[in-house]
Design an enzyme around this catalytic site. Structure first.
Site, short mmCIF file in Angstrom:
data_model
loop_
_atom_site.label_atom_id
_atom_site.label_comp_id
_atom_site.label_asym_id
_atom_site.label_seq_id
_atom_site.Cartn_x
_atom_site.Cartn_y
_atom_site.Cartn_z
N GLU A 199 0.79 -1.34 -0.01
CA GLU A 199 -0.03 0.14 -0.14
C GLU A 199 0.83 1.16 0.07
O GLU A 199 1.95 1.19 0.65
CB GLU A 199 -0.95 0.21 1.06
CG GLU A 199 -2.20 -0.84 1.23
CD GLU A 199 -2.19 -2.01 1.72
OE1 GLU A 199 -2.98 -2.97 1.62
OE2 GLU A 199 -1.17 -2.29 2.43
N THR A 200 0.47 2.12 -0.44
CA THR A 200 0.81 3.54 -0.69
C THR A 200 -0.23 4.56 -0.40
O THR A 200 -1.42 4.34 -0.77
CB THR A 200 1.35 4.03 -2.17
OG1 THR A 200 2.42 3.01 -2.39
CG2 THR A 200 1.87 5.48 -2.25
#
Length: 275
Positions: free
Chosen positions: A46-47
């Site tokens: 995830e970002t």
């Protein structure tokens, strides 16, 4: 455009043993396409992007992307982004931090020096359809009767929870990711007296671009809502990431109807994103 950037290791007090999340600060001027492109480029599970809140009750707004698209909620990005926001000088309006994201408002607090989030309500719970269970068993490479119990554990990412006989069975899995019919979280217990109560593994469908997630806050939150105080103690520590040479430790506790998920957070990279 230059934006402050941090990469935070979550669910481990030691660097490089948890699950990293890339956090972009002051991201209000980025487009959806830029966010998605950067998430593909980091290639992390995830970002996240910190933005001004649209709800007056929130301290900040968070958008969460995998390489395959946007999520309404995810656990380790919630903890890692709160850590980054606080480290950059963020100050909550009240005693608790209030995060705005796709599932609504999520509360965070400090618990024993760790950040913890209150598990959001499940979007779907209860029994899993038998054809889906058969497909999951086949993709995991196990017999259908090896599944001790199963439940929908969907708090945004869409998890199906699978319980096996023990932690050894969980660690022995070699799934066929291409055959997975759903995102699957697998849990098995360690013997009494072990450091951790359970071993957890998270397997994601190919379109998510993740494979196996090292340490998963959303899944552990949903497993806690399913199992804490019944099959498992009201408070316990889960191990995750062992099969990937990580050492994630997720601290889960049930207080009444609320399940809190806590973990250590540590900034490993500080810098500036240029787009």
């Amino acid at each position: 455009m230059r934006l402050p950037f941090r990469q935070v290791d979550v669910f481990s007090p030691e660097p490089l043993l948890g699950n990293p999340v890339a956090v972009v600060h002051d991201a209000d001027d980025l487009t959806d396409a830029q966010m998605a492109a950067f998430a593909r480029w980091t290639n992390l599970s995830e970002t996240t992007f910190l933005l001004r809140p649209t709800d007056p009750a929130a301290d900040y707004r968070l958008r969460i992307f995998t390489p395959g698209g946007e999520l309404p909620f995810a656990g380790h990005p919630t903890l890692g982004s709160a850590h980054a926001w606080l480290e950059a000088g963020g100050a909550p309006a009240g005693e608790e931090i209030v995060q705005e994201c796709g599932v609504g408002l999520v509360l965070l607090r400090r618990v024993g020096g760790r950040l913890a989030f209150a598990a959001p309500a499940l979007r779907r719970s209860g029994p899993v359809e038998e054809p889906l269970l058969a497909g999951i068993a086949a993709a995991l490479g196990i017999a259908r009767d090896a599944i001790v119990d199963a439940a929908w554990c969907d708090n945004g990412p869409g998890w199906v929870g699978i319980r096996l006989a023990d932690a050894r069975a969980v660690l022995a899995l070699t799934p066929d990711f291409a055959a997975l019919p759903a995102d699957v979280g697998v849990v098995g217990a360690y013997p009494d007296g072990s450091e951790c109560a359970i071993e957890v593994r998270a397997f994601c469908r190919p379109d998510m671009g993740l494979g196996e997630d090292p340490v998963t806050g959303s899944l552990n939150a949903a497993l806690g809502q399913w199992l804490a105080g019944s099959v498992l103690p009201s408070s316990y520590v889960a191990s995750q990431g062992t099969a990937l040479q990580r050492r994630g430790r997720v601290h889960v506790s049930r207080e009444g109807q609320t399940v809190w998920v806590a973990g250590d957070t540590l900034t490993t990279i500080r810098g500036e994103l240029t787009l």
